[in-house]
Design a protein around this motif. Structure first.
Motif, PDB file in Angstrom:
ATOM      1  N   GLY A 186      22.366 -42.042 -29.680  1.00 10.26           N
ATOM      2  CA  GLY A 186      21.261 -41.891 -30.607  1.00 10.26           C
ATOM      3  C   GLY A 186      19.935 -41.865 -29.872  1.00 10.26           C
ATOM      4  N   ALA A 192      20.556 -46.653 -32.786  1.00 14.15           N
ATOM      5  CA  ALA A 192      20.869 -45.325 -33.340  1.00 14.15           C
ATOM      6  C   ALA A 192      20.239 -45.132 -34.720  1.00 14.15           C
ATOM      7  CB  ALA A 192      22.379 -45.100 -33.398  1.00 14.15           C
ATOM      8  N   GLY A 193      19.010 -45.648 -34.860  1.00 16.37           N
ATOM      9  CA  GLY A 193      18.258 -45.463 -36.097  1.00 16.37           C
ATOM     10  C   GLY A 193      18.516 -46.495 -37.167  1.00 16.37           C
ATOM     11  N   GLU A 231      15.989 -39.319 -36.881  1.00 21.53           N
ATOM     12  CA  GLU A 231      16.530 -38.229 -36.060  1.00 21.53           C
ATOM     13  C   GLU A 231      18.060 -38.233 -36.037  1.00 21.53           C
ATOM     14  OE1 GLU A 231      12.339 -38.699 -34.740  1.00 21.53           O
ATOM     15  OE2 GLU A 231      13.992 -40.106 -35.135  1.00 21.53           O
ATOM     16  N   GLU A 232      18.651 -39.413 -36.054  1.00 24.36           N
ATOM     17  CA  GLU A 232      20.114 -39.488 -36.052  1.00 24.36           C
ATOM     18  C   GLU A 232      20.693 -38.859 -37.319  1.00 24.36           C
ATOM     19  OE1 GLU A 232      18.683 -42.291 -33.100  1.00 24.36           O
ATOM     20  OE2 GLU A 232      18.118 -41.972 -35.194  1.00 24.36           O
ATOM     21  N   ILE A 279      21.025 -35.386 -35.176  1.00 25.55           N
ATOM     22  CA  ILE A 279      22.142 -35.639 -34.258  1.00 25.55           C
ATOM     23  C   ILE A 279      23.481 -35.671 -34.986  1.00 25.55           C
ATOM     24  CG2 ILE A 279      23.036 -37.174 -32.477  1.00 25.55           C
ATOM     25  CD1 ILE A 279      20.146 -38.157 -32.028  1.00 25.55           C
ATOM     26  N   GLU A 280      23.557 -36.427 -36.093  1.00 24.93           N
ATOM     27  CA  GLU A 280      24.820 -36.512 -36.829  1.00 24.93           C
ATOM     28  C   GLU A 280      25.285 -35.153 -37.350  1.00 24.93           C
ATOM     29  OE1 GLU A 280      24.638 -39.465 -39.883  1.00 24.93           O
ATOM     30  OE2 GLU A 280      24.198 -41.107 -38.484  1.00 24.93           O
ATOM     31  N   PRO A 327      26.403 -40.624 -33.453  1.00 27.03           N
ATOM     32  CA  PRO A 327      25.641 -41.139 -32.304  1.00 27.03           C
ATOM     33  C   PRO A 327      25.837 -42.646 -32.115  1.00 27.03           C
ATOM     34  CG  PRO A 327      24.180 -40.774 -34.180  1.00 27.03           C
ATOM     35  CD  PRO A 327      25.522 -40.279 -34.601  1.00 27.03           C
TER      36      PRO A 327
END
Length: 363
Positions: A210, A215-216, A224-225, A229-230, A246
Motif C-alpha cells: 500500500g 495500507a490506508g 489510494e489503496e 491499488i486494489e 495491498p
C-alpha cells in the motif's frame, strides 16, 4: 550458438572514478580465472586504471581496444576512452570524473545497442553532478528508458528477495500523483513477465504494498489503496495474474511474509529500498526490468567517504555481473523455447515423423 556455450560479453561503465567504481570493478575481476566465465569489456581509461590498481595493489593486465567489437575472449578488455593523463581526486566529484562517467555510460550503451556487448553492468554515478553537466536524467533508469524507448522497472534482486518500485527518483511529495491504476497494472505485468523470462519462475506470486500507513486503514488514512491499488490488483487477478495486496509496508518485510512471494512491488523508492538494503546488505543487485537489453548495477552509491582506502566491498558489483549473465542465459533459453513452440509442425503420415512446416504454409 547455444546460450549455454556462449561466453557472455559483459560491458562495464566505470561511474565516477573518484568514488569506489574502479576499485570494485578491479576487485571483481582480480581472479585470473574470471575470463573463463565471461568476457569483460570496460569502458574506461588505461592510465586511470593503472594508477588505481597500484593503489590497491592489484595485479591486472588489460587488453586495450578502440571499440568493443575488438574485445577478445580470455582477456580483460578495455575500451580506452583517452590516452591522456587523468587527474584523480579520490573522494571528491570533479568535472573530469563526471565527464568520463557520462562518456563511459554513453559508449557502453551504444555498444549494447549495436550488439558488441551482451549485457551492461554500471558502476555508481553521481546523479547531481551529471545533471549539472547537462545529463537529462536523475538516474540510470530514466536514461535507459529514453534510449530504448520503453518503460523500465527498478528491480532490486537477490536469490531470496526481489523488490520493484513503482516510482523511482522523485520527491516524496510527488509520489501519490505519480501512481495510477493503469500504471500499476503495467508494472505488475512487467514484473510478472520478467520473473518468467529472466528468473525462470513459472507462475509468479507478486505482493503489492500500500501507499499509506496501514495500507490506508480502510480509507481512514488515505484512499489510494481503495481507489487505485486494489482495483488494479483485482483486474489482473481476475485475468489470472497472481497479484495480492495491498499489504501494509511496515509489517510486510518479515521472513515468514515476504518469502511467500516471488517479488514485491513497492509504491516508492525508500519504501522498497530501505528494507531491501537492510535485508540484502552487500548481496543486492539493481536490475532494470522490462527493457529489451539487460542492465544491472550494485545496490550502493559512489561512497566517496571510503574511496581510495582499499576497504570497498566488491560483492554487490560481482553479484551484478553474474546476475546479468544469468539473466542473459535465462532470457536466451526462454526465447529459444518460445520460438520452437511457435514453429508449426505436421506429422508425415507415411513415416510418422514430425516435420517443420515452411514459413508460407497455409492453415
Amino acid at each position: 550458438m547455444s546460450p549455454k556455450n556462449h561466453k557472455v560479453r559483459v560491458g562495464i561503465s566505470i561511474g565516477d572514478f573518484n568514488g569506489i567504481g574502479p576499485e570494485i570493478i578491479m576487485k571483481s575481476l582480480k581472479d585470473k580465472t574470471i575470463t573463463d566465465f565471461f568476457t569483460p569489456v570496460i569502458f574506461g581509461s588505461g592510465k586511470l586504471f593503472t594508477f588505481q590498481k597500484n593503489i590497491f595493489k592489484l595485479n591486472l593486465n588489460f587488453n586495450y581496444v578502440n571499440e568493443a567489437s575488438q574485445a577478445q575472449p580470455g582477456k580483460l578488455n578495455m575500451v580506452n576512452l583517452t590516452k591522456e593523463n587523468v587527474n584523480v581526486e579520490l573522494g571528491v566529484p570533479t568535472e573530469e570524473s563526471t565527464k568520463m562517467a557520462i562518456e563511459s555510460l554513453e559508449l557502453a550503451t551504444e555498444a549494447l545497442m549495436k550488439g558488441d556487448i551482451d549485457v551492461l553492468v554500471t558502476a555508481p554515478i553521481n546523479k547531481d553532478e551529471m545533471v549539472k553537466m547537462g545529463f537529462k536524467h536523475t538516474g540510470h533508469t530514466g536514461y535507459f528508458e529514453e534510449k530504448f524507448s520503453k518503460k523500465g522497472l527498478m528491480f532490486l534482486v537477490t536469490e531470496d528477495l526481489k523488490v520493484a518500485v513503482s516510482t523511482h527518483h522523485i520527491p516524496i511529495a510527488s509520489v501519490a500523483e505519480n501512481i495510477s491504476k493503469e500504471k500499476i497494472k503495467k508494472q505488475i505485468r512487467a514484473l510478472n513477465q520478467t520473473l518468467i523470462e529472466d528468473f525462470c519462475v513459472q507462475k509468479p506470486k507478486i505482493a503489492v504494498l500500500g501507499l499509506n500507513p496501514h495500507a490506508g486503514d480502510g480509507g481512514v488514512i488515505g484512499k489510494e489503496e481503495i481507489e487505485i491499488i486494489e482495483p488494479a490488483i483485482k483486474e489482473l487477478s481476475d485475468n489470472g495474474t497472481l497479484a495480492f495486496g495491498p499489504y501494509p509496508a511496515d509489517s510486510f518485510f518479515q521472513p515468514n511474509k515476504y518469502r511467500n512471494f516471488d517479488a514485491v512491488l513497492a509504491m516508492y523508492h525508500d519504501q522498497g529500498l530501505a528494507p531491501f538494503k537492510t535485508l540484502a546488505y552487500e548481496e543486492g543487485v539493481n536490475y532494470t526490468a522490462g527493457l529489451p537489453f539487460i542492465r544491472t548495477s550494485p545496490d550502493h552509491g559512489v561512497a566517496y567517504d571510503i574511496a581510495g582506502k582499499n576497504i570497498a566491498d566488491e560483492q554487490s558489483f560481482t553479484e551484478a555481473i553474474f546476475t546479468a549473465i544469468k539473466i542473459f542465459k535465462n532470457r536466451s533459453e526462454y526465447n529459444d523455447l518460445m520460438n520452437n513452440r511457435m514453429q508449426p509442425r505436421r506429422v508425415n503420415v507415411d513415416n510418422g515423423v514430425d516435420e517443420d512446416l515452411p514459413d508460407d504454409h497455409e492453415a
